[in-house]
Design a protein around this motif. Structure first.
Motif, PDB file in Angstrom:
ATOM      1  N   ALA A 201       0.823  -1.212   0.000  1.00  0.00           N
ATOM      2  CA  ALA A 201       0.000   0.000   0.000  1.00  0.00           C
ATOM      3  C   ALA A 201       0.856   1.260   0.000  1.00  0.00           C
ATOM      4  O   ALA A 201       0.402   2.326  -0.397  1.00  0.00           O
ATOM      5  CB  ALA A 201      -0.931   0.007   1.218  1.00  0.00           C
ATOM      6  N   VAL A 202       2.092   1.123   0.453  1.00  0.00           N
ATOM      7  CA  VAL A 202       3.037   2.244   0.478  1.00  0.00           C
ATOM      8  C   VAL A 202       4.025   2.037  -0.669  1.00  0.00           C
ATOM      9  O   VAL A 202       4.541   0.927  -0.841  1.00  0.00           O
ATOM     10  CB  VAL A 202       3.781   2.301   1.843  1.00  0.00           C
ATOM     11  N   PRO A 203       4.299   3.050  -1.463  1.00  0.00           N
ATOM     12  CA  PRO A 203       5.238   2.888  -2.574  1.00  0.00           C
ATOM     13  C   PRO A 203       6.625   2.416  -2.096  1.00  0.00           C
ATOM     14  O   PRO A 203       7.090   2.816  -1.027  1.00  0.00           O
ATOM     15  CB  PRO A 203       5.329   4.285  -3.181  1.00  0.00           C
ATOM     16  N   ALA A 204       7.244   1.593  -2.911  1.00  0.00           N
ATOM     17  CA  ALA A 204       8.553   1.028  -2.572  1.00  0.00           C
ATOM     18  C   ALA A 204       9.595   2.107  -2.323  1.00  0.00           C
ATOM     19  O   ALA A 204      10.477   1.940  -1.481  1.00  0.00           O
ATOM     20  CB  ALA A 204       9.024   0.095  -3.674  1.00  0.00           C
ATOM     21  N   GLU A 205       9.485   3.227  -3.032  1.00  0.00           N
ATOM     22  CA  GLU A 205      10.452   4.307  -2.853  1.00  0.00           C
ATOM     23  C   GLU A 205      10.384   4.876  -1.438  1.00  0.00           C
ATOM     24  O   GLU A 205      11.399   5.253  -0.867  1.00  0.00           O
ATOM     25  CB  GLU A 205      10.221   5.420  -3.875  1.00  0.00           C
ATOM     26  N   VAL A 206       9.182   4.945  -0.890  1.00  0.00           N
ATOM     27  CA  VAL A 206       9.018   5.455   0.477  1.00  0.00           C
ATOM     28  C   VAL A 206       9.693   4.500   1.462  1.00  0.00           C
ATOM     29  O   VAL A 206      10.442   4.929   2.343  1.00  0.00           O
ATOM     30  CB  VAL A 206       7.520   5.644   0.825  1.00  0.00           C
ATOM     31  N   TRP A 207       9.422   3.189   1.304  1.00  0.00           N
ATOM     32  CA  TRP A 207      10.075   2.202   2.183  1.00  0.00           C
ATOM     33  C   TRP A 207      11.591   2.267   2.033  1.00  0.00           C
ATOM     34  O   TRP A 207      12.330   2.165   3.019  1.00  0.00           O
ATOM     35  CB  TRP A 207       9.602   0.787   1.878  1.00  0.00           C
ATOM     36  N   ALA A 208      12.067   2.411   0.790  1.00  0.00           N
ATOM     37  CA  ALA A 208      13.516   2.461   0.559  1.00  0.00           C
ATOM     38  C   ALA A 208      14.147   3.639   1.283  1.00  0.00           C
ATOM     39  O   ALA A 208      15.222   3.503   1.882  1.00  0.00           O
ATOM     40  CB  ALA A 208      13.799   2.526  -0.942  1.00  0.00           C
ATOM     41  N   TRP A 209      13.492   4.795   1.249  1.00  0.00           N
ATOM     42  CA  TRP A 209      14.023   5.951   1.976  1.00  0.00           C
ATOM     43  C   TRP A 209      13.925   5.753   3.484  1.00  0.00           C
ATOM     44  O   TRP A 209      14.845   6.109   4.219  1.00  0.00           O
ATOM     45  CB  TRP A 209      13.300   7.233   1.572  1.00  0.00           C
ATOM     46  N   LEU A 210      12.784   5.212   3.940  1.00  0.00           N
ATOM     47  CA  LEU A 210      12.581   5.032   5.387  1.00  0.00           C
ATOM     48  C   LEU A 210      13.594   4.071   6.003  1.00  0.00           C
ATOM     49  O   LEU A 210      13.971   4.229   7.159  1.00  0.00           O
ATOM     50  CB  LEU A 210      11.158   4.538   5.670  1.00  0.00           C
ATOM     51  N   PHE A 211      14.006   3.067   5.249  1.00  0.00           N
ATOM     52  CA  PHE A 211      14.987   2.122   5.776  1.00  0.00           C
ATOM     53  C   PHE A 211      16.398   2.411   5.281  1.00  0.00           C
ATOM     54  O   PHE A 211      17.370   2.070   5.946  1.00  0.00           O
ATOM     55  CB  PHE A 211      14.599   0.683   5.421  1.00  0.00           C
ATOM     56  N   GLY A 212      16.517   3.030   4.120  1.00  0.00           N
ATOM     57  CA  GLY A 212      17.836   3.321   3.566  1.00  0.00           C
ATOM     58  C   GLY A 212      18.606   4.364   4.359  1.00  0.00           C
ATOM     59  O   GLY A 212      19.821   4.233   4.568  1.00  0.00           O
ATOM     60  N   LEU A 213      17.914   5.402   4.814  1.00  0.00           N
ATOM     61  CA  LEU A 213      18.592   6.445   5.602  1.00  0.00           C
ATOM     62  C   LEU A 213      19.135   5.904   6.929  1.00  0.00           C
ATOM     63  O   LEU A 213      20.307   6.134   7.244  1.00  0.00           O
ATOM     64  CB  LEU A 213      17.667   7.640   5.824  1.00  0.00           C
TER      65      LEU A 213
END
Length: 186
Positions: A66-78
């Motif tokens: 439901a959440v775009p992959a880019e958002v998850w990538a930023w949330l965990f990547g940082l």
């Protein structure tokens, strides 16, 4: 996450409960590096990192696609970058290893988000991601879970820890098993 809904919700509840436990320990830990009930700043840092990962794992398990992959990538990547830079800083080897473990966890979450985004939504049984990388992460988190479980059981008397003394180790075990389960359903 791909897999039965009951497994997804149980995983979300389990990792959220571990995160709440870490947050409750955060409230009692010092921020100045001095002892407070035998706890030091590294314990505070560890509780904060584990609370962040637990909440993130619960959110990803529950909200997943439901959440775009880019958002998850930023949330965990940082946080992954932060943990990695902290692990490379000079310091005690045990603290550096623990930070590296958190970096691997955050990178694994970033990898899972991007791998799930690359798999078609209708193909629930199709494997996502790179099998070799997924297998390596499964080995790492499976081994970590076994290690955390053995530490939870290990006491000088040979029995199971009682009270809250084993709570941080139980949270680490829960998070390791949760990560293993998420990778298994990838």
């Amino acid at each position: 996450m791909h897999g039965p809904a009951v497994v997804t919700w149980l995983l979300a509840a389990l990792t959220a409960a571990a995160a709440v436990s870490c947050i409750s320990r955060l409230r009692g830990s010092p921020r100045d590096g001095g002892p407070a009930g035998g706890r030091h700043l590294p314990a505070h840092e560890s509780d904060a990192a584990e609370a962040l990962m637990g909440l993130g794992m619960a959110a990803m398990a529950a909200a997943g696609s439901a959440v775009p992959a880019e958002v998850w990538a930023w949330l965990f990547g940082l946080p992954a970058a932060g943990f990695l830079f902290a692990a490379l800083a000079p310091g005690r080897p045990a603290r550096r290893a623990h930070r590296l473990h958190h970096a691997i966890g955050a990178l694994a979450m970033t990898y899972m988000a991007l791998a799930m985004a690359g798999s078609p939504a209708h193909a629930h049984h199709a494997a996502a991601g790179l099998p070799l990388l997924t297998g390596g992460l499964l080995l790492y988190f499976g081994g970590y879970s076994l290690w955390a479980g053995s530490r939870l059981l290990a006491t000088p008397g040979g029995g199971i820890r009682t009270g809250t003394a084993g709570l941080p180790q139980a949270c680490r075990l829960t998070m390791g098993i949760g990560m293993f389960a998420m990778l298994l359903t990838l």
